[in-house]
Design an enzyme around this catalytic site. Structure first.
Site, mmCIF file in Angstrom:
data_model
loop_
_atom_site.group_PDB
_atom_site.id
_atom_site.type_symbol
_atom_site.label_atom_id
_atom_site.label_comp_id
_atom_site.label_asym_id
_atom_site.label_seq_id
_atom_site.Cartn_x
_atom_site.Cartn_y
_atom_site.Cartn_z
ATOM 1 N N ASP A 108 0.861 -1.186 0.000
ATOM 2 C CA ASP A 108 0.000 0.000 0.000
ATOM 3 C C ASP A 108 0.894 1.232 0.000
ATOM 4 O OD1 ASP A 108 -2.266 1.884 0.691
ATOM 5 O OD2 ASP A 108 -3.330 -0.006 0.973
ATOM 6 N N HIS A 167 2.260 2.004 -3.152
ATOM 7 C CA HIS A 167 1.333 2.942 -3.787
ATOM 8 C C HIS A 167 1.817 4.383 -3.719
ATOM 9 C CE1 HIS A 167 -2.326 -0.017 -3.313
ATOM 10 N NE2 HIS A 167 -1.308 -0.533 -4.002
#
Length: 392
Positions: free
Chosen positions: A218, A241
Protein backbone atom coordinates in the site's frame (compact mmCIF):
# COMPACT_ATOMS: atom_id res chain seq x y z
CA UNK A 1 49.11 29.91 51.06
CA UNK A 2 48.06 26.39 52.03
CA UNK A 3 44.67 24.90 51.14
CA UNK A 4 43.87 24.60 54.85
CA UNK A 5 44.18 28.36 55.28
CA UNK A 6 41.63 29.18 52.58
CA UNK A 7 38.13 30.07 53.71
CA UNK A 8 35.73 27.11 53.48
CA UNK A 9 33.44 29.05 51.12
CA UNK A 10 36.24 29.53 48.55
CA UNK A 11 37.12 25.84 48.73
CA UNK A 12 33.50 24.87 47.99
CA UNK A 13 33.29 27.31 45.06
CA UNK A 14 36.54 26.00 43.59
CA UNK A 15 35.27 22.42 43.90
CA UNK A 16 32.08 23.12 41.98
CA UNK A 17 33.82 25.20 39.31
CA UNK A 18 36.67 22.83 38.51
CA UNK A 19 35.42 19.35 39.35
CA UNK A 20 34.42 17.28 36.29
CA UNK A 21 30.66 16.87 35.89
CA UNK A 22 29.32 13.56 37.12
CA UNK A 23 27.96 11.27 34.44
CA UNK A 24 24.21 10.71 34.35
CA UNK A 25 23.45 7.27 35.70
CA UNK A 26 21.24 5.27 33.34
CA UNK A 27 19.13 2.50 34.79
CA UNK A 28 19.52 -0.74 32.80
CA UNK A 29 16.94 -3.48 32.41
CA UNK A 30 17.54 -6.70 30.46
CA UNK A 31 14.48 -8.58 29.26
CA UNK A 32 16.23 -11.97 29.45
CA UNK A 33 17.07 -11.46 33.13
CA UNK A 34 13.36 -10.76 33.65
CA UNK A 35 12.28 -14.02 32.05
CA UNK A 36 12.24 -13.45 28.28
CA UNK A 37 13.41 -16.37 26.16
CA UNK A 38 15.11 -15.89 22.78
CA UNK A 39 13.61 -19.05 21.29
CA UNK A 40 10.86 -17.46 19.17
CA UNK A 41 8.23 -19.63 20.86
CA UNK A 42 7.93 -18.84 24.57
CA UNK A 43 5.70 -15.83 25.22
CA UNK A 44 8.01 -13.06 26.43
CA UNK A 45 5.29 -10.42 26.72
CA UNK A 46 5.33 -10.36 30.53
CA UNK A 47 9.09 -9.91 30.67
CA UNK A 48 8.94 -6.96 28.25
CA UNK A 49 6.09 -5.35 30.19
CA UNK A 50 7.95 -5.89 33.46
CA UNK A 51 11.03 -4.20 32.04
CA UNK A 52 8.86 -1.32 30.84
CA UNK A 53 7.17 -0.93 34.22
CA UNK A 54 10.52 -0.59 35.98
CA UNK A 55 12.08 1.65 33.32
CA UNK A 56 9.02 3.90 33.17
CA UNK A 57 9.08 4.34 36.95
CA UNK A 58 12.79 5.21 37.01
CA UNK A 59 13.63 8.75 38.10
CA UNK A 60 16.71 8.70 35.84
CA UNK A 61 16.89 7.84 32.12
CA UNK A 62 16.41 4.10 31.64
CA UNK A 63 17.43 1.60 28.97
CA UNK A 64 15.70 -1.67 28.16
CA UNK A 65 18.10 -4.08 26.47
CA UNK A 66 16.83 -6.74 24.08
CA UNK A 67 19.73 -8.99 23.07
CA UNK A 68 20.12 -10.94 19.85
CA UNK A 69 17.66 -13.73 19.25
CA UNK A 70 14.00 -14.16 18.44
CA UNK A 71 11.43 -13.13 21.07
CA UNK A 72 7.78 -14.13 20.72
CA UNK A 73 5.48 -11.32 21.85
CA UNK A 74 1.77 -12.10 21.91
CA UNK A 75 0.96 -8.39 22.27
CA UNK A 76 2.27 -5.45 24.28
CA UNK A 77 0.88 -2.09 25.39
CA UNK A 78 3.50 0.23 26.87
CA UNK A 79 1.65 2.93 28.77
CA UNK A 80 3.05 6.23 30.02
CA UNK A 81 3.57 8.78 31.27
CA UNK A 82 7.03 7.85 32.49
CA UNK A 83 9.20 9.69 35.00
CA UNK A 84 12.14 9.99 32.58
CA UNK A 85 13.22 9.09 29.05
CA UNK A 86 13.18 5.41 28.19
CA UNK A 87 15.36 3.80 25.50
CA UNK A 88 14.62 0.43 23.89
CA UNK A 89 17.88 -1.00 22.49
CA UNK A 90 16.92 -3.97 20.36
CA UNK A 91 19.53 -6.31 18.89
CA UNK A 92 17.08 -9.11 18.22
CA UNK A 93 13.76 -9.78 16.49
CA UNK A 94 10.31 -9.48 18.04
CA UNK A 95 7.93 -12.03 16.52
CA UNK A 96 4.13 -11.76 16.45
CA UNK A 97 1.77 -14.76 16.66
CA UNK A 98 1.73 -16.74 13.40
CA UNK A 99 -1.98 -17.47 13.94
CA UNK A 100 -3.57 -14.25 12.72
CA UNK A 101 -6.71 -14.79 14.81
CA UNK A 102 -4.74 -14.17 18.03
CA UNK A 103 -4.30 -10.44 17.40
CA UNK A 104 -6.13 -9.97 14.08
CA UNK A 105 -9.17 -8.35 15.68
CA UNK A 106 -7.13 -5.93 17.78
CA UNK A 107 -5.88 -2.59 16.49
CA UNK A 108 -2.24 -3.06 17.40
CA UNK A 109 0.38 -5.67 18.11
CA UNK A 110 2.74 -3.26 19.90
CA UNK A 111 1.72 0.22 21.04
CA UNK A 112 3.29 3.05 23.05
CA UNK A 113 0.63 5.27 24.60
CA UNK A 114 0.99 8.65 26.34
CA UNK A 115 4.78 8.50 26.48
CA UNK A 116 6.92 11.66 26.59
CA UNK A 117 10.54 10.83 25.80
CA UNK A 118 11.19 7.53 24.05
CA UNK A 119 14.04 6.14 21.93
CA UNK A 120 13.68 2.92 19.94
CA UNK A 121 17.04 1.85 18.51
CA UNK A 122 17.55 -1.08 16.16
CA UNK A 123 15.64 -4.31 16.05
CA UNK A 124 13.23 -6.14 13.76
CA UNK A 125 9.46 -6.41 14.21
CA UNK A 126 8.08 -9.44 12.36
CA UNK A 127 4.29 -9.27 12.15
CA UNK A 128 3.97 -12.66 10.40
CA UNK A 129 1.07 -11.27 8.40
CA UNK A 130 1.14 -13.58 5.38
CA UNK A 131 -1.58 -15.84 6.77
CA UNK A 132 -4.01 -12.96 7.08
CA UNK A 133 -3.11 -11.68 3.61
CA UNK A 134 -3.95 -15.11 2.19
CA UNK A 135 -7.25 -15.14 4.07
CA UNK A 136 -8.19 -11.75 2.62
CA UNK A 137 -7.17 -12.85 -0.88
CA UNK A 138 -9.47 -15.89 -0.59
CA UNK A 139 -12.50 -13.70 0.03
CA UNK A 140 -13.30 -15.41 3.32
CA UNK A 141 -14.44 -13.55 6.41
CA UNK A 142 -11.20 -12.33 7.95
CA UNK A 143 -10.31 -9.95 10.79
CA UNK A 144 -9.00 -6.52 9.80
CA UNK A 145 -5.55 -7.17 11.18
CA UNK A 146 -3.22 -5.47 13.64
CA UNK A 147 -0.69 -2.68 13.13
CA UNK A 148 2.88 -3.75 13.93
CA UNK A 149 3.78 -0.63 15.91
CA UNK A 150 1.84 2.46 16.96
CA UNK A 151 2.81 5.60 18.84
CA UNK A 152 -0.34 7.15 20.28
CA UNK A 153 -0.78 10.50 22.05
CA UNK A 154 2.95 10.71 22.68
CA UNK A 155 5.72 13.24 22.17
CA UNK A 156 9.48 13.43 21.81
CA UNK A 157 9.82 10.07 20.08
CA UNK A 158 13.00 8.99 18.25
CA UNK A 159 13.19 5.78 16.21
CA UNK A 160 16.43 4.76 14.51
CA UNK A 161 17.45 1.67 12.57
CA UNK A 162 14.21 -0.22 13.14
CA UNK A 163 12.92 -2.76 10.62
CA UNK A 164 9.26 -3.75 10.29
CA UNK A 165 8.41 -6.76 8.16
CA UNK A 166 5.21 -8.53 7.15
CA UNK A 167 2.75 -6.59 9.28
CA UNK A 168 -0.85 -7.79 9.17
CA UNK A 169 -1.98 -4.21 8.48
CA UNK A 170 -0.14 -0.88 8.75
CA UNK A 171 3.50 -1.18 9.78
CA UNK A 172 4.18 1.99 11.79
CA UNK A 173 1.47 4.42 12.89
CA UNK A 174 2.04 7.87 14.41
CA UNK A 175 -1.28 9.11 15.77
CA UNK A 176 -1.94 12.09 18.03
CA UNK A 177 1.78 12.75 18.52
CA UNK A 178 4.21 15.68 18.51
CA UNK A 179 7.93 15.88 17.79
CA UNK A 180 8.57 12.47 16.27
CA UNK A 181 11.65 11.49 14.25
CA UNK A 182 11.90 8.23 12.30
CA UNK A 183 15.37 7.67 10.85
CA UNK A 184 16.89 4.76 8.98
CA UNK A 185 13.67 2.77 9.07
CA UNK A 186 13.17 -0.24 6.81
CA UNK A 187 9.70 -1.57 5.97
CA UNK A 188 9.16 -4.70 3.92
CA UNK A 189 6.07 -6.63 2.80
CA UNK A 190 4.91 -8.17 -0.46
CA UNK A 191 3.66 -5.76 -3.10
CA UNK A 192 0.39 -7.72 -3.08
CA UNK A 193 -0.13 -7.50 0.71
CA UNK A 194 -3.35 -5.55 1.44
CA UNK A 195 -3.45 -2.36 3.54
CA UNK A 196 0.13 -2.68 4.70
CA UNK A 197 0.99 1.05 4.67
CA UNK A 198 4.62 1.61 5.62
CA UNK A 199 4.33 4.71 7.82
CA UNK A 200 0.96 6.31 8.55
CA UNK A 201 0.82 9.77 10.17
CA UNK A 202 -2.39 11.38 11.42
CA UNK A 203 -3.46 13.93 14.04
CA UNK A 204 0.24 14.69 14.57
CA UNK A 205 2.62 17.59 14.11
CA UNK A 206 6.37 18.07 13.80
CA UNK A 207 7.09 14.62 12.37
CA UNK A 208 10.28 13.84 10.42
CA UNK A 209 11.00 10.75 8.32
CA UNK A 210 14.60 10.44 7.08
CA UNK A 211 16.79 8.01 5.15
CA UNK A 212 14.31 5.16 5.01
CA UNK A 213 13.53 2.32 2.62
CA UNK A 214 9.92 1.19 2.28
CA UNK A 215 8.48 -1.58 0.11
CA UNK A 216 4.94 -2.72 0.76
CA UNK A 217 1.49 -3.43 -0.66
CA UNK A 218 0.00 0.00 0.00
CA UNK A 219 1.24 3.56 0.54
CA UNK A 220 4.90 3.79 1.51
CA UNK A 221 3.94 6.84 3.56
CA UNK A 222 0.32 7.85 4.09
CA UNK A 223 -0.67 11.16 5.65
CA UNK A 224 -4.09 11.37 7.24
CA UNK A 225 -6.35 14.08 8.70
CA UNK A 226 -4.86 16.45 11.26
CA UNK A 227 -1.22 16.07 10.15
CA UNK A 228 0.92 19.22 9.99
CA UNK A 229 4.55 20.25 9.84
CA UNK A 230 5.92 17.06 8.28
CA UNK A 231 9.37 16.67 6.72
CA UNK A 232 9.99 13.51 4.66
CA UNK A 233 13.42 13.24 3.06
CA UNK A 234 15.52 10.60 1.30
CA UNK A 235 12.90 7.87 1.20
CA UNK A 236 13.12 4.99 -1.29
CA UNK A 237 9.64 3.69 -2.10
CA UNK A 238 8.78 0.52 -3.96
CA UNK A 239 6.89 -1.64 -4.33
CA UNK A 240 3.87 0.24 -3.05
CA UNK A 241 1.33 2.94 -3.79
CA UNK A 242 3.66 5.92 -3.36
CA UNK A 243 3.68 8.75 -0.83
CA UNK A 244 0.08 9.85 -0.35
CA UNK A 245 -1.75 12.65 1.38
CA UNK A 246 -5.09 11.10 2.17
CA UNK A 247 -7.41 9.69 1.64
CA UNK A 248 -9.34 12.63 3.02
CA UNK A 249 -13.07 13.26 3.01
CA UNK A 250 -14.10 9.82 4.19
CA UNK A 251 -15.99 11.64 6.95
CA UNK A 252 -17.80 14.95 6.56
CA UNK A 253 -16.09 16.48 9.61
CA UNK A 254 -12.35 16.11 9.26
CA UNK A 255 -9.22 18.10 9.99
CA UNK A 256 -6.93 19.07 7.12
CA UNK A 257 -3.29 18.47 6.21
CA UNK A 258 -0.81 21.34 5.95
CA UNK A 259 2.87 22.22 5.82
CA UNK A 260 4.27 19.01 4.33
CA UNK A 261 7.62 18.70 2.53
CA UNK A 262 8.60 15.55 0.64
CA UNK A 263 12.18 15.86 -0.59
CA UNK A 264 14.63 13.63 -2.44
CA UNK A 265 12.38 10.59 -2.74
CA UNK A 266 12.84 7.75 -5.22
CA UNK A 267 9.91 5.69 -6.49
CA UNK A 268 10.52 2.39 -8.27
CA UNK A 269 7.73 0.39 -9.91
CA UNK A 270 5.08 1.95 -7.70
CA UNK A 271 1.42 2.53 -8.46
CA UNK A 272 1.80 6.23 -7.69
CA UNK A 273 4.58 8.67 -7.01
CA UNK A 274 3.43 11.77 -5.10
CA UNK A 275 -0.33 11.62 -4.60
CA UNK A 276 -3.15 13.61 -2.99
CA UNK A 277 -6.44 11.72 -2.75
CA UNK A 278 -9.90 12.56 -1.45
CA UNK A 279 -13.35 11.06 -1.61
CA UNK A 280 -15.98 12.76 -3.77
CA UNK A 281 -18.26 13.89 -0.96
CA UNK A 282 -18.73 16.98 1.24
CA UNK A 283 -15.97 17.51 3.80
CA UNK A 284 -14.44 20.15 6.03
CA UNK A 285 -10.91 18.88 5.30
CA UNK A 286 -8.24 20.72 3.32
CA UNK A 287 -4.73 20.27 1.90
CA UNK A 288 -2.43 23.29 1.75
CA UNK A 289 1.19 24.34 1.64
CA UNK A 290 2.66 21.14 0.23
CA UNK A 291 6.14 20.83 -1.31
CA UNK A 292 7.19 17.87 -3.47
CA UNK A 293 10.85 18.40 -4.35
CA UNK A 294 13.64 16.47 -6.11
CA UNK A 295 11.80 13.22 -6.77
CA UNK A 296 12.93 10.45 -9.11
CA UNK A 297 10.33 8.24 -10.81
CA UNK A 298 11.33 4.83 -12.18
CA UNK A 299 8.51 3.23 -14.19
CA UNK A 300 5.76 4.67 -11.97
CA UNK A 301 2.13 4.35 -13.10
CA UNK A 302 0.99 7.77 -11.84
CA UNK A 303 4.08 9.87 -11.04
CA UNK A 304 2.13 13.04 -10.15
CA UNK A 305 -1.53 12.72 -9.26
CA UNK A 306 -4.32 14.57 -7.46
CA UNK A 307 -7.39 12.34 -7.32
CA UNK A 308 -10.46 13.95 -5.79
CA UNK A 309 -12.69 11.14 -7.01
CA UNK A 310 -10.87 8.51 -5.00
CA UNK A 311 -12.81 5.27 -4.68
CA UNK A 312 -10.75 2.07 -4.47
CA UNK A 313 -12.11 -0.81 -6.54
CA UNK A 314 -15.02 1.45 -7.62
CA UNK A 315 -16.97 0.03 -4.70
CA UNK A 316 -19.91 2.10 -3.39
CA UNK A 317 -18.49 5.36 -4.76
CA UNK A 318 -20.23 8.56 -3.53
CA UNK A 319 -20.23 10.33 -6.95
CA UNK A 320 -20.54 13.78 -5.38
CA UNK A 321 -18.22 16.79 -5.41
CA UNK A 322 -15.29 16.61 -3.01
CA UNK A 323 -15.41 19.24 -0.31
CA UNK A 324 -11.67 18.94 0.35
CA UNK A 325 -10.01 22.24 -0.60
CA UNK A 326 -6.55 21.77 -2.14
CA UNK A 327 -4.26 24.81 -2.48
CA UNK A 328 -0.61 25.82 -2.74
CA UNK A 329 0.97 22.57 -3.89
CA UNK A 330 4.44 22.78 -5.48
CA UNK A 331 6.10 20.15 -7.69
CA UNK A 332 9.78 21.02 -8.15
CA UNK A 333 12.44 18.97 -9.95
CA UNK A 334 10.37 15.86 -10.54
CA UNK A 335 11.92 13.64 -13.19
CA UNK A 336 12.03 10.10 -14.51
CA UNK A 337 9.80 7.62 -16.30
CA UNK A 338 6.08 6.94 -16.27
CA UNK A 339 4.60 3.48 -16.82
CA UNK A 340 1.49 5.10 -18.36
CA UNK A 341 1.00 7.74 -21.02
CA UNK A 342 -0.55 10.26 -18.59
CA UNK A 343 2.26 11.14 -16.20
CA UNK A 344 0.60 14.16 -14.62
CA UNK A 345 -3.05 13.98 -13.61
CA UNK A 346 -4.94 16.64 -11.69
CA UNK A 347 -8.53 15.47 -11.19
CA UNK A 348 -9.81 18.13 -8.81
CA UNK A 349 -13.17 18.90 -7.23
CA UNK A 350 -15.89 20.43 -9.40
CA UNK A 351 -17.08 22.48 -6.42
CA UNK A 352 -13.70 23.52 -5.00
CA UNK A 353 -11.11 23.47 -7.82
CA UNK A 354 -7.44 23.08 -6.89
CA UNK A 355 -5.66 26.45 -6.69
CA UNK A 356 -2.06 27.58 -6.48
CA UNK A 357 -0.51 24.52 -8.07
CA UNK A 358 3.09 25.19 -9.14
CA UNK A 359 5.07 23.08 -11.60
CA UNK A 360 8.79 23.83 -11.83
CA UNK A 361 11.44 21.85 -13.71
CA UNK A 362 9.46 18.69 -14.32
CA UNK A 363 10.56 16.08 -16.85
CA UNK A 364 8.64 12.83 -17.15
CA UNK A 365 8.76 10.51 -20.14
CA UNK A 366 6.75 7.50 -21.27
CA UNK A 367 8.57 4.86 -23.32
CA UNK A 368 11.28 7.37 -24.19
CA UNK A 369 8.65 9.79 -25.51
CA UNK A 370 7.14 12.89 -24.00
CA UNK A 371 4.31 11.90 -21.67
CA UNK A 372 0.91 13.62 -21.35
CA UNK A 373 -0.72 15.77 -18.69
CA UNK A 374 -4.41 15.92 -17.78
CA UNK A 375 -6.14 18.66 -15.80
CA UNK A 376 -9.70 18.89 -14.51
CA UNK A 377 -10.66 21.87 -12.34
CA UNK A 378 -7.03 22.72 -11.57
CA UNK A 379 -5.36 26.13 -11.63
CA UNK A 380 -1.78 27.24 -11.19
CA UNK A 381 1.47 28.13 -12.94
CA UNK A 382 4.42 26.42 -14.62
CA UNK A 383 8.00 27.63 -14.82
CA UNK A 384 11.33 26.33 -16.07
CA UNK A 385 11.32 23.28 -18.28
CA UNK A 386 8.07 21.34 -17.79
CA UNK A 387 7.47 18.07 -19.65
CA UNK A 388 4.80 16.99 -20.28
CA UNK A 389 3.56 20.45 -21.24
CA UNK A 390 1.59 21.91 -18.38
CA UNK A 391 -2.20 21.79 -18.63
CA UNK A 392 -2.70 24.30 -15.79
Amino acid sequence: MSLSSLPLTLICIAYFLFSPPSATVTAQYDVVSLGAKADGESDSSKAFLSAWSSACASSSPATINVPAGSFYIKSATFDGPCRSTVTFKIAGTLVAPSDYSVIGSTDNWIIFHQVNGLNVVGGVLDGQGSGLWACKASGKGCPQGATNLEFSNSENIFVSGLSSVNSQMFHIVVNGCQNVKLQGVMVSALGTSPNTDGIHISQSKDVTVLNSKIGTGDDCVSIGPGASNLWIENVACGPGHGISIGSLGKDSQEEGVQNVTVKTATFTGTQNGVRIKSWARPSTAFVRNIQFQHATMNNVQNPIIIDQNYCPDDDDCPHEASGVRISDVTYQDIHGTSATEVAVKFDCSTEYPCTGITMEDVKLTYRSQVAEASCENAGGTASGSVQPTSCL
